[in-house]
Design a protein around this motif. Structure first.
Motif, mmCIF file in Angstrom:
data_model
loop_
_atom_site.group_PDB
_atom_site.id
_atom_site.type_symbol
_atom_site.label_atom_id
_atom_site.label_comp_id
_atom_site.label_asym_id
_atom_site.label_seq_id
_atom_site.Cartn_x
_atom_site.Cartn_y
_atom_site.Cartn_z
ATOM 1 N N LEU A 72 0.826 -1.016 0.143
ATOM 2 C CA LEU A 72 0.037 0.320 0.406
ATOM 3 C C LEU A 72 1.062 1.432 -0.439
ATOM 4 N N ARG A 73 1.836 1.261 0.705
ATOM 5 C CA ARG A 73 2.997 2.218 0.762
ATOM 6 C C ARG A 73 3.756 2.865 -0.445
ATOM 7 N N THR A 74 4.105 1.512 -0.785
ATOM 8 C CA THR A 74 4.654 1.568 -2.008
ATOM 9 C C THR A 74 4.397 1.999 -3.507
ATOM 10 N N GLN A 75 3.545 1.093 -3.084
ATOM 11 C CA GLN A 75 2.616 0.569 -5.050
ATOM 12 C C GLN A 75 1.448 1.662 -5.243
ATOM 13 N N PHE A 76 0.769 1.994 -4.188
ATOM 14 C CA PHE A 76 -0.518 2.750 -4.117
ATOM 15 C C PHE A 76 -0.665 4.448 -3.498
ATOM 16 N N GLY A 77 0.591 5.271 -2.975
ATOM 17 C CA GLY A 77 0.058 6.181 -1.874
ATOM 18 C C GLY A 77 -0.654 6.352 -1.461
ATOM 19 N N PHE A 78 -0.692 5.038 -0.215
ATOM 20 C CA PHE A 78 -0.853 5.404 1.309
ATOM 21 C C PHE A 78 -0.022 5.608 1.468
ATOM 22 N N ARG A 79 -0.260 6.964 2.716
ATOM 23 C CA ARG A 79 1.181 7.836 3.279
ATOM 24 C C ARG A 79 1.314 7.036 5.148
ATOM 25 N N PRO A 80 2.343 6.663 5.323
ATOM 26 C CA PRO A 80 2.508 5.776 6.391
ATOM 27 C C PRO A 80 1.901 6.044 7.253
ATOM 28 N N GLU A 81 1.888 7.480 7.300
ATOM 29 C CA GLU A 81 0.526 8.061 9.433
ATOM 30 C C GLU A 81 -1.135 7.236 8.623
ATOM 31 N N ASN A 82 -0.943 7.199 7.676
ATOM 32 C CA ASN A 82 -2.901 6.724 7.396
ATOM 33 C C ASN A 82 -2.741 4.830 7.626
ATOM 34 N N ILE A 83 -1.740 4.397 7.801
ATOM 35 C CA ILE A 83 -1.848 3.190 7.585
ATOM 36 C C ILE A 83 -1.765 2.456 9.613
ATOM 37 N N THR A 84 -3.385 2.549 9.856
ATOM 38 C CA THR A 84 -2.580 1.405 10.909
ATOM 39 C C THR A 84 -2.579 -0.089 10.741
ATOM 40 N N THR A 85 -1.469 -0.017 11.894
ATOM 41 C CA THR A 85 -1.262 -1.980 11.577
ATOM 42 C C THR A 85 -1.058 -2.281 13.281
ATOM 43 N N LEU A 86 -2.386 -3.194 12.715
ATOM 44 C CA LEU A 86 -1.906 -4.578 14.715
ATOM 45 C C LEU A 86 -2.136 -6.106 13.970
ATOM 46 N N THR A 87 -0.511 -6.208 14.828
ATOM 47 C CA THR A 87 -0.564 -7.288 15.317
ATOM 48 C C THR A 87 0.041 -8.370 15.994
ATOM 49 N N ASP A 88 -0.937 -9.517 16.098
ATOM 50 C CA ASP A 88 -0.624 -10.069 17.321
ATOM 51 C C ASP A 88 -1.111 -9.384 18.774
ATOM 52 N N GLY A 89 -0.509 -9.564 19.284
ATOM 53 C CA GLY A 89 -1.033 -9.257 20.922
ATOM 54 C C GLY A 89 -1.583 -7.721 20.283
ATOM 55 N N ASP A 90 -1.477 -6.938 19.880
ATOM 56 C CA ASP A 90 -2.211 -5.422 20.182
ATOM 57 C C ASP A 90 -3.906 -6.068 19.130
ATOM 58 N N ALA A 91 -3.455 -6.814 17.870
ATOM 59 C CA ALA A 91 -5.196 -6.789 17.458
ATOM 60 C C ALA A 91 -6.173 -7.483 18.304
ATOM 61 N N THR A 92 -6.559 -6.739 19.291
ATOM 62 C CA THR A 92 -7.150 -7.055 20.592
ATOM 63 C C THR A 92 -8.567 -6.730 19.971
ATOM 64 N N ARG A 93 -9.951 -7.667 20.294
ATOM 65 C CA ARG A 93 -11.102 -6.686 20.038
ATOM 66 C C ARG A 93 -11.751 -5.715 19.939
#
Length: 583
Positions: free
Chosen positions: A156-177
């Motif tokens: 998304l960031r490198t090919q389609f122009g999504f700015r890093p500050e506009n991408i929220t990433t939740l992985t493993d322990g952060d991805a709670t309900r």
């Protein structure tokens, strides 16, 4: 009326349309003219703006003209009217007014205008939520979900122009309900603080477990499983598909696309975007609300978590599609429908799962769009990367599965005895793809008609296709793609170099050298073409020619990793090691 200050307009609308000869005679005596309608919005009885708009558009679609009855005393009418006007303007309707005793054409009523969408301005801004969970607490752990999420984020960031500050990433322990719902609700609220607007897009990706619960009524409800969910109470611990649907409808953005790398059932998806056949697809699509979803498989299927490159099969295929393979009509845009039309048969061919796709309830036919950026110029050389044998085989298998859908249509187009009308229908069919919905029903998805492109752009796309085919070790097809690029642009030095390298990889150094020389004739500043020429001549046994080519290369690129070794051999051919051209 006269006492109230008539404005001079001679039109009179009978309340409820109730008129008779006596009433008509009375208004004629007052020098008034009766004006009726042929489309009744029924806004006085329908409380839902979208329903009002759909009714009016449906009637106008049948009659192709009309005077529409609205009542401006209703708030719902005020909400419905822009929906009607936007669509009528998009379909090319003209508006008229009563002026100086006659009906005259006027400019369309002013409504909030969609931007002139072209190039990099398809959307005002882009926002994404990316989720990947490997380390579940109560569910079986996964291997590649986090890596899948990271790859999607990077794409998304490198090919389609999504700015890093506009991408929220939740992985493993952060991805709670709580965190997932908080992030989704935050996007729905951004319309008020100036961040998320009507002309934006929202992309949501989830890689993890999915599940399906059967209700007492027999209906299925699908869930995505957060990291902290238990296995006994999905209704409390997981996130239900109807909840995602509700959140999607609350988003201020015009287009939202949910991609779920999990298997489940329980959400009725409708047919995909309806604007695909329009010659003004991009402009029309900008006016249509779009809410779409693609999932990795159905309730009784297991996600293949062991695909190439450390990804699940679904996400790996998705990444392949986003690299350009899903641009099925060659217009430089990948719609959600095109993405599904490539991904679904490809995944089905290489794994025991069938992706599903469709529009969420509330969608109005809009298509989420990925715009392909111009590929960075890449000249093939010995340093160019390729997929391993397994990944290359799977990539070809995926492409073959998609092509198999089009083969009957392509055969019809090749048959010159087919009636012109049938051929036209076949061309329309070629812009379609069959994808299952979550109920397992095959649904024909229409693709956007391709827009005309210049020979230069077509040549660049053919070259880009050749690069992808080289990466997958499909040399015959890569040769055909580079040859096509050169037919379109005979002075395309980059394609000439790349075609030469295909011959080199196929152990035809003399033919490779011929094309390298052509590339150098077209553009002598291409350092890698001189390096490739030297390698080809050395393999062909022409050491003097190879040294001359290497000298030109070193002059153009003295800091290259191979420059020092080549220079040593040129200056001391008897004592320095002879170069070993890559195979």
């Amino acid at each position: 009326m006269s006492a109230g200050g008539r404005d001079g307009q001679a039109l009179f609308r009978f309340p409820y349309g109730a008129r008779n000869d006596a009433a008509l005679g009375a208004i004629e005596a007052l020098k008034l003219r009766s004006m009726m309608w042929n489309v009744d919005s029924l806004d006085w009885s329908d409380p839902i703006p979208k329903s009002i708009a759909a009714r009016v558009l449906g009637e106008l679609g049948k009659q192709q003209r009309g005077i529409v009855l609205f009542h401006d005393i209703h708030a719902r009418t005020v909400e419905a009217l822009p929906l009607v006007l936007d669509q009528l303007k998009a379909e090319g309707y003209k508006f008229a007014a009563w002026k100086d005793g006659r009906i005259v054409a006027v400019d369309a009523p002013a409504v909030e205008a969609a931007p002139d969408l072209a190039g990099a301005n398809l959307y005002r801004d882009s926002v994404a939520l990316v989720i990947g969970i490997d380390q579940y607490k109560s569910w079986p752990r996964l291997q590649h979900a986090v890596r899948d999420a990271q790859a999607i984020q990077e794409t998304l960031r490198t090919q389609f122009g999504f700015r890093p500050e506009n991408i929220t990433t939740l992985t493993d322990g952060d991805a709670t309900r709580a965190n997932i719902l908080r992030a989704l609700n935050a996007m729905a609220r951004k319309g008020g603080d100036g961040r998320l607007k009507r002309d934006d897009r929202v992309f949501v990706f989830f890689a993890g477990h999915g599940s399906t619960r059967k209700l007492p009524s027999g209906r299925d409800v699908g869930y995505i499983i957060p990291v902290d969910a238990g296995t006994d109470d999905l209704q409390t611990d997981a996130i239900a598909m109807p909840q995602l649907q509700e959140l999607s409808e609350a988003l201020p953005a015009k287009h939202a696309f949910f991609v779920i790398d999990a298997c489940y059932s329980g959400l009725g998806l409708t047919r995909g975007g309806a604007a695909g056949s329009s010659a003004n697809f991009v402009r029309d699509n900008a006016r249509r609300l779009g809410r779409q979803m693609m999932t990795a498989g159905g309730a009784d299927q297991q996600v293949a978590d062991d695909g190439p490159g450390g990804h699940s099969v679904f996400t790996w295929t998705l990444l392949q599609a986003l690299s350009g393979k899903a641009d099925l009509n060659g217009d430089g845009l990948i719609t959600a429908t095109e993405l599904a039309a490539y991904v679904a048969p490809a995944v089905s061919a290489i794994a025991h799962q069938t992706p599903a796709f469709g529009s969420l309830p509330g969608s109005e036919g809009g298509e989420f769009i990925f715009e392909l950026a111009s590929a960075q110029e890449q000249a093939l050389s010995g340093d160019s990367n390729q997929l391993d044998a397994k990944a290359s085989a799977l990539a070809k298998q995926a492409d073959d599965a998609r092509n198999a859908q089009l083969q009957p249509v392509a055969q019809a187009l090749r048959d010159h005895q087919v009636h012109r009308r049938i051929a036209e229908g076949a061309r329309d069919a070629q812009r379609c793809g069959t994808v299952e919905d979550l109920g397992g029903r095959a649904v024909l998805q229409q693709l956007a008609a391709p827009a005309p492109i210049s020979a230069r752009v077509a040549a660049q796309r053919a070259n880009d296709r050749g690069l992808q085919l080289y990466k997958e070790r499909r040399y015959d097809e890569a040769e055909a793609a580079f040859t096509e690029a050169l037919k379109l642009q005979p002075k395309f030095a980059l394609a000439a170099n790349n075609l030469g390298f295909i011959y080199y990889k196929r152990d035809k150094p003399a033919e490779a050298a011929r094309w390298y020389r052509k590339a150098i004739e077209m553009d002598g500043s291409r350092a890698l073409a001189h390096l490739n020429l030297g390698d080809a001549l050395l393999r062909a046994g022409d050491e003097a020619g190879a040294q001359a080519a290497y000298r030109a290369f070193i002059e153009l690129s003295p800091q290259h990793a191979r420059a020092a070794g080549l220079k040593a051999w040129i200056e001391h051919p008897d004592s320095a090691p002879k170069p070993e051209p890559p195979r």
